[in-house]
Design a protein around this motif. Structure first.
Motif, PDB file in Angstrom:
ATOM      1  N   ILE A   4      93.244 130.258   1.553  1.00 40.12           N
ATOM      2  CA  ILE A   4      94.123 129.849   1.506  1.00 40.12           C
ATOM      3  C   ILE A   4      95.712 131.414   1.353  1.00 40.12           C
ATOM      4  O   ILE A   4      95.410 132.267   0.555  1.00 40.12           O
ATOM      5  N   GLU A   5      95.844 131.030   2.471  1.00 36.10           N
ATOM      6  CA  GLU A   5      96.996 132.259   2.497  1.00 36.10           C
ATOM      7  C   GLU A   5      98.486 131.972   1.831  1.00 36.10           C
ATOM      8  O   GLU A   5      98.879 133.302   1.936  1.00 36.10           O
ATOM      9  N   ALA A   6      99.068 130.764   1.887  1.00 36.15           N
ATOM     10  CA  ALA A   6     100.134 130.618   1.441  1.00 36.15           C
ATOM     11  C   ALA A   6     100.099 129.156   1.046  1.00 36.15           C
ATOM     12  O   ALA A   6      99.084 128.456   1.255  1.00 36.15           O
ATOM     13  N   VAL A   7     101.249 128.810   0.311  1.00 30.98           N
ATOM     14  CA  VAL A   7     101.424 127.691  -0.424  1.00 30.98           C
ATOM     15  C   VAL A   7     102.217 127.364   0.053  1.00 30.98           C
ATOM     16  O   VAL A   7     103.974 127.272  -0.449  1.00 30.98           O
ATOM     17  N   LEU A  96     102.119 132.508  -8.052  1.00 29.03           N
ATOM     18  CA  LEU A  96     101.988 132.845  -6.689  1.00 29.03           C
ATOM     19  C   LEU A  96     102.657 134.327  -6.706  1.00 29.03           C
ATOM     20  O   LEU A  96     102.044 134.996  -5.940  1.00 29.03           O
ATOM     21  N   ASP A  97     103.470 134.627  -7.325  1.00 28.85           N
ATOM     22  CA  ASP A  97     104.290 135.534  -6.844  1.00 28.85           C
ATOM     23  C   ASP A  97     103.261 137.020  -7.494  1.00 28.85           C
ATOM     24  O   ASP A  97     103.199 138.066  -7.093  1.00 28.85           O
ATOM     25  N   ARG A  98     102.041 136.315  -8.535  1.00 29.05           N
ATOM     26  CA  ARG A  98     101.914 137.319  -9.835  1.00 29.05           C
ATOM     27  C   ARG A  98     100.316 137.666  -8.056  1.00 29.05           C
ATOM     28  O   ARG A  98      99.647 139.066  -8.656  1.00 29.05           O
ATOM     29  N   TRP A 103     105.028 131.175  -0.893  1.00 30.36           N
ATOM     30  CA  TRP A 103     105.237 130.647  -0.615  1.00 30.36           C
ATOM     31  C   TRP A 103     107.116 130.283   0.122  1.00 30.36           C
ATOM     32  O   TRP A 103     107.765 131.014  -0.362  1.00 30.36           O
ATOM     33  N   ALA A 104     106.942 128.754   0.175  1.00 31.18           N
ATOM     34  CA  ALA A 104     107.931 128.185   0.441  1.00 31.18           C
ATOM     35  C   ALA A 104     108.521 126.637  -0.394  1.00 31.18           C
ATOM     36  O   ALA A 104     107.595 125.961  -0.261  1.00 31.18           O
ATOM     37  N   VAL A 105     109.027 126.426  -0.381  1.00 32.35           N
ATOM     38  CA  VAL A 105     109.913 124.736  -0.217  1.00 32.35           C
ATOM     39  C   VAL A 105     109.717 124.373   1.230  1.00 32.35           C
ATOM     40  O   VAL A 105     111.142 124.748   1.678  1.00 32.35           O
ATOM     41  N   VAL A 106     108.983 123.174   0.892  1.00 38.30           N
ATOM     42  CA  VAL A 106     109.958 122.121   2.304  1.00 38.30           C
ATOM     43  C   VAL A 106     110.310 120.322   1.795  1.00 38.30           C
ATOM     44  O   VAL A 106     109.190 120.032   1.200  1.00 38.30           O
ATOM     45  N   ARG A 157      96.007 127.994   6.931  1.00 39.62           N
ATOM     46  CA  ARG A 157      95.710 128.769   6.158  1.00 39.62           C
ATOM     47  C   ARG A 157      96.477 128.376   5.065  1.00 39.62           C
ATOM     48  O   ARG A 157      96.332 129.200   4.394  1.00 39.62           O
ATOM     49  N   CYS A 158      97.386 127.728   5.191  1.00 37.88           N
ATOM     50  CA  CYS A 158      98.198 126.956   3.287  1.00 37.88           C
ATOM     51  C   CYS A 158      97.611 125.994   2.617  1.00 37.88           C
ATOM     52  O   CYS A 158      96.642 124.718   3.610  1.00 37.88           O
ATOM     53  N   LEU A 159      98.188 125.744   1.465  1.00 40.44           N
ATOM     54  CA  LEU A 159      97.898 124.807   0.721  1.00 40.44           C
ATOM     55  C   LEU A 159      99.432 124.059   0.755  1.00 40.44           C
ATOM     56  O   LEU A 159     100.210 124.392   0.669  1.00 40.44           O
TER      57      LEU A 159
END
Length: 206
Positions: A4-7, A96-98, A103-106, A157-159
């Motif tokens: 996973i490379e992004a959430v 996630l930041d650590r 990350w993004a909000v959708v 590659r996203c969760l």
């Protein structure tokens, strides 16, 4: 979870507790438009106001449906001040930041409502995709694909983290792996966001 490379996170019911405000707004709207509120509440989760209104009030023409959607959003905006982060949300975003995981909000909310709710909850996403950014809302995958593109990460590659069937379907159609709250079937079922933190956090050495 090493691949996973992004959430990509849904907002209402996933990051922020807005259930009460959403229900109050839809019940008020349903009463004003003489629509069965239980039907509205059953089909609305994860969808834009306009998508829901087109389903429950098909007699409205396009202009009237847009006007009804604006009114419904105004009802939610008036009740957004008490929005709070859901348990585990702050811990998840800090994690996630650590971990340096983008990350993004959708969200199916429009930009004004999203800003009001996220602001009240003290959440500032690095990338925010709202109903104003897409032509088709959830369960269409456009929002999640757009968020992945803005982060520069392939959707595969996203969760995606979701709490509603429409959002889960959107994430799956985007090609992402999906973690679902509230017992919904998905690639991963998580009881809360603390459980996701545990999955994302590498075990301590030794």
């Amino acid at each position: 979870m090493d691949d996973i490379e992004a959430v990509l996170l849904d907002m209402d019911g996933t990051l922020v507790d807005s259930d009460g405000a959403v229900e109050r707004a839809w019940r008020r709207w349903a009463a004003d438009y003489r629509v069965d509120p239980e039907t509205v509440l059953r089909i609305s989760p994860g969808k834009t106001a306009l998508t829901t209104i087109r389903q429950v009030a098909p007699h409205l023409d396009a202009q009237a449906a847009r006007r009804a959607a604006r009114y419904q959003t105004e009802l939610q905006l008036a009740d957004a001040v008490d929005t709070k982060p859901l348990p585990g949300a702050t811990c998840l975003l800090d994690t996630l930041d650590r971990l340096a995981l983008p990350w993004a909000v959708v969200t199916s909310a429009d930009a004004d409502l999203a800003a009001a709710r996220l602001g009240a909850a003290g959440i500032t996403p690095p990338v925010l995709v709202t109903a104003d950014d897409v032509r088709a809302g959830k369960p269409d995958p456009e929002g999640y694909r757009l968020a992945a593109a803005r982060l520069g990460v392939p959707a595969e590659r996203c969760l995606v983290v979701e709490d509603a069937p429409a959002g889960i379907a959107a994430g799956q159609r985007a090609g992402a792996r999906v973690a679902a709250l509230r017992g919904h079937p998905a690639d991963l079922r998580i009881p809360d966001l603390h459980a996701l933190v545990a999955l994302l956090t590498p075990p301590a050495a030794g």
